[in-house]
Design an enzyme around this catalytic site. Sequence first.
Site, PDB file in Angstrom:
ATOM      1  N   LYS A 135       0.852  -1.180   0.000  1.00 34.59           N
ATOM      2  CA  LYS A 135       0.000   0.000   0.000  1.00 34.59           C
ATOM      3  C   LYS A 135       0.893   1.237   0.000  1.00 34.59           C
ATOM      4  O   LYS A 135       2.029   1.122   0.448  1.00 34.59           O
ATOM      5  CB  LYS A 135      -0.938  -0.021   1.196  1.00 34.59           C
ATOM      6  CG  LYS A 135      -0.345   0.550   2.484  1.00 34.59           C
ATOM      7  CD  LYS A 135      -1.395   0.767   3.538  1.00 34.59           C
ATOM      8  CE  LYS A 135      -1.032   1.954   4.384  1.00 34.59           C
ATOM      9  NZ  LYS A 135      -1.821   2.179   5.560  1.00 34.59           N
ATOM     10  N   ASP A 163      -5.515   6.483   4.225  1.00 35.20           N
ATOM     11  CA  ASP A 163      -4.464   5.682   4.859  1.00 35.20           C
ATOM     12  C   ASP A 163      -5.023   4.473   5.615  1.00 35.20           C
ATOM     13  O   ASP A 163      -4.369   3.439   5.689  1.00 35.20           O
ATOM     14  CB  ASP A 163      -3.675   6.582   5.830  1.00 35.20           C
ATOM     15  CG  ASP A 163      -2.380   5.929   6.293  1.00 35.20           C
ATOM     16  OD1 ASP A 163      -1.644   5.437   5.423  1.00 35.20           O
ATOM     17  OD2 ASP A 163      -2.116   5.906   7.509  1.00 35.20           O
ATOM     18  N   HIS A 222      -7.474  -0.939   5.417  1.00 29.86           N
ATOM     19  CA  HIS A 222      -7.566  -1.804   6.601  1.00 29.86           C
ATOM     20  C   HIS A 222      -8.990  -1.908   7.146  1.00 29.86           C
ATOM     21  O   HIS A 222      -9.493  -3.008   7.401  1.00 29.86           O
ATOM     22  CB  HIS A 222      -6.669  -1.279   7.723  1.00 29.86           C
ATOM     23  CG  HIS A 222      -5.251  -1.059   7.303  1.00 29.86           C
ATOM     24  ND1 HIS A 222      -4.569  -1.946   6.502  1.00 29.86           N
ATOM     25  CD2 HIS A 222      -4.388  -0.060   7.571  1.00 29.86           C
ATOM     26  CE1 HIS A 222      -3.343  -1.481   6.304  1.00 29.86           C
ATOM     27  NE2 HIS A 222      -3.209  -0.352   6.935  1.00 29.86           N
TER      28      HIS A 222
HETATM   29  P1  NAP Z   1      11.987   3.978   1.424  1.00 31.92           P
HETATM   30  O1  NAP Z   1      12.558   3.826   2.791  1.00 31.92           O
HETATM   31  O2  NAP Z   1      11.981   5.339   0.804  1.00 31.92           O
HETATM   32  O3  NAP Z   1      12.792   2.986   0.474  1.00 31.92           O
HETATM   33  C1  NAP Z   1      12.636   2.981  -0.908  1.00 31.92           C
HETATM   34  C2  NAP Z   1      13.528   1.899  -1.486  1.00 31.92           C
HETATM   35  O4  NAP Z   1      13.389   1.916  -2.903  1.00 31.92           O
HETATM   36  C3  NAP Z   1      15.001   2.094  -1.198  1.00 31.92           C
HETATM   37  O5  NAP Z   1      15.620   0.830  -1.064  1.00 31.92           O
HETATM   38  C4  NAP Z   1      15.500   2.794  -2.467  1.00 31.92           C
HETATM   39  O6  NAP Z   1      16.878   2.582  -2.597  1.00 31.92           O
HETATM   40  C5  NAP Z   1      14.668   2.035  -3.510  1.00 31.92           C
HETATM   41  N1  NAP Z   1      14.495   2.775  -4.765  1.00 31.92           N
HETATM   42  C6  NAP Z   1      14.032   4.038  -4.928  1.00 31.92           C
HETATM   43  N2  NAP Z   1      14.044   4.370  -6.240  1.00 31.92           N
HETATM   44  C7  NAP Z   1      14.517   3.287  -6.915  1.00 31.92           C
HETATM   45  C8  NAP Z   1      14.764   3.014  -8.287  1.00 31.92           C
HETATM   46  N3  NAP Z   1      14.521   3.916  -9.249  1.00 31.92           N
HETATM   47  N4  NAP Z   1      15.224   1.791  -8.618  1.00 31.92           N
HETATM   48  C9  NAP Z   1      15.477   0.861  -7.670  1.00 31.92           C
HETATM   49  N5  NAP Z   1      15.273   1.074  -6.340  1.00 31.92           N
HETATM   50  C10 NAP Z   1      14.800   2.270  -5.976  1.00 31.92           C
HETATM   51  O7  NAP Z   1      10.489   3.454   1.358  1.00 31.92           O
HETATM   52  P2  NAP Z   1       9.814   2.341   2.298  1.00 31.92           P
HETATM   53  O8  NAP Z   1       9.325   3.006   3.538  1.00 31.92           O
HETATM   54  O9  NAP Z   1      10.714   1.168   2.417  1.00 31.92           O
HETATM   55  O10 NAP Z   1       8.506   1.985   1.464  1.00 31.92           O
HETATM   56  C11 NAP Z   1       8.510   1.192   0.309  1.00 31.92           C
HETATM   57  C12 NAP Z   1       7.075   1.021  -0.158  1.00 31.92           C
HETATM   58  O11 NAP Z   1       6.313   0.369   0.855  1.00 31.92           O
HETATM   59  C13 NAP Z   1       6.352   2.346  -0.411  1.00 31.92           C
HETATM   60  O12 NAP Z   1       5.435   2.169  -1.450  1.00 31.92           O
HETATM   61  C14 NAP Z   1       5.611   2.594   0.909  1.00 31.92           C
HETATM   62  O13 NAP Z   1       4.478   3.410   0.732  1.00 31.92           O
HETATM   63  C15 NAP Z   1       5.222   1.178   1.258  1.00 31.92           C
HETATM   64  N6  NAP Z   1       4.983   0.955   2.697  1.00 31.92           N
HETATM   65  C16 NAP Z   1       5.953   1.222   3.600  1.00 31.92           C
HETATM   66  C17 NAP Z   1       5.715   0.971   4.942  1.00 31.92           C
HETATM   67  C18 NAP Z   1       6.780   1.215   5.975  1.00 31.92           C
HETATM   68  O14 NAP Z   1       6.537   0.878   7.143  1.00 31.92           O
HETATM   69  N7  NAP Z   1       7.924   1.752   5.629  1.00 31.92           N
HETATM   70  C19 NAP Z   1       4.482   0.449   5.360  1.00 31.92           C
HETATM   71  C20 NAP Z   1       3.505   0.174   4.400  1.00 31.92           C
HETATM   72  C21 NAP Z   1       3.776   0.426   3.074  1.00 31.92           C
HETATM   73  P3  NAP Z   1      17.801   3.517  -3.561  1.00 31.92           P
HETATM   74  O15 NAP Z   1      17.429   4.936  -3.273  1.00 31.92           O
HETATM   75  O16 NAP Z   1      19.189   3.156  -3.179  1.00 31.92           O
HETATM   76  O17 NAP Z   1      17.481   3.105  -4.938  1.00 31.92           O
END
Ligand code: NAP
Length: 485
Positions: free
Chosen positions: A149, A236, A241
Amino acid sequence: MASRVIPVQPFDLVIFGGTGDLARRKILPALFRRYCAGQMGAEARVIGAARADMDDAGYRDFARAAITEFSADSAYAHTHLDDFLARLGYVTLDAGGDEGWGALKKTLGEGERIRAFYFSVGPSLFGDLAARIETHGLAGADARVVVEKPFGRDLASARALNSALARHFDETQIYRIDHYLGKETVQNLMAIRFGNMLFEPLWNSQYVDHIQITVAESGGVGARGEYYDKSGAMRDMVQNHIMQLLCLTAMEPPAKYDPHAVRDEKLKVIRALGPIEPADVVRGQYEGSESLPSYQSEVGSDETDTESFVALKARIGNWRWAGTPFYLRTGKRLRARASEIAVVFKDAPHSIFGADAGRHRNILTIRLQPNEGIEMGVTIKEPGPGGMRLVDVPLDMTFSEALGPDAADVPDAYERLIMDVIRGDQTLFMRGDEVEAAWEWTDPIIEAWEASGTAPCTYAPGSAGPDDALALMHRDGRRWREIRT
Ligand code: NAP
């Protein structure tokens, strides 16, 4: 009661966004715990992929730090950690370009193993990833993609994401995660409803006065402020949920516990939801206090009117539920972190004990957090002499107490859901048409707010939300259950 662990087939899991917050806090610790439990075998491989320049050893160091920080319970001896880390690799790759894809193909090789691709990146990259996986010939008919999500911010964007994925993958290969569906209690809701004779005959508007679903958080938006302010509680929490909890509570018994049957029934519930009148929905935004910042100061704007709280009254237009309202509420910075579904039964038709005995009601409460469990409020005689006085007492089943020490060790939602992906079981994942139908219902509510230009009601931190939300139930002669841990 020991839980059975059935090992999954050998697999390769590629985590796009393998260095991100979600991978660090949830995915890698979840995989580690399944490895320790013996469910993920030694043949499995996990490949992190992101743009950062890193080698396998660097990724293992990253994963070691993540697991040490976020899987620090004593249940799993960290003696397994080196073994687990040996299953990890890393590929530097850009989702939006061709750099790195050849290396990923080489790493994956030609084997016959189950192959899953976890899109742990922003949704704007889903289409690029899906296209490049196909162009580079990485996915067979059996490959799976997992997406997180938010799945769109309205119907149009959700449709665009669905069609971007559908160009390269069949719906049977797409796993849209809603981690609420991986919670033990949520699945228990189905077990309780459809595994017992006791409840189902009463599960309708003839016997149920109303149902309350509450997902309350005590924390504010914190570091997620920037992201949250673009979405708000409706997008959200409610669209995904809370609507999933509503569906599982209200759906008809599926013919069998399989992905098509369960999701068909959930979809019918969403399609039977009536439109929401403006008077039946309340938006709120938390104020600050001496010790706590307001929503506006946390997101850094004194003009934002994004809601951190929503309460609404939903009606399901079908034979089972006509006349039984569903009251839904969710919010941040409320009195406690507590989530539950409460099924409030009607009063007995006649009290043989007279008016002095008071009004007593059976309430079945399904607690999602804290202390996952189920509680049934029953009316009994108050002990002792002094006549026939009635009192309500809970029949309480907290899973960790009722099921013994192993229950404390049940897999968390991500562990269960990732293993379901490997097993190829889509039952606990949202289908594309379900997501679109949920947006179809929530979009007009959001559009009506935007058109009205009215600001959300404010509420005090640590309260149960705005007064208007209390009034929403009071005017129906009902009241919200207390938010407490
Ligand atoms: P994040 O911390 O910003 O991480 C993003 C990841 O994507 C990093 O590993 C980044 O590494 C990589 N990335 C970005 N651009 C890229 C590209 N062009 N090619 C390849 N890799 C790329 O985000 P996150 O919190 O982990 O969230 C990821 C997803 O899950 C999002 O859609 C978010 O809404 C969803 N989500 C997150 C949570 C949570 O608890 N964090 C909960 C529910 C849903 P590089 O910059 O090195 O490429």
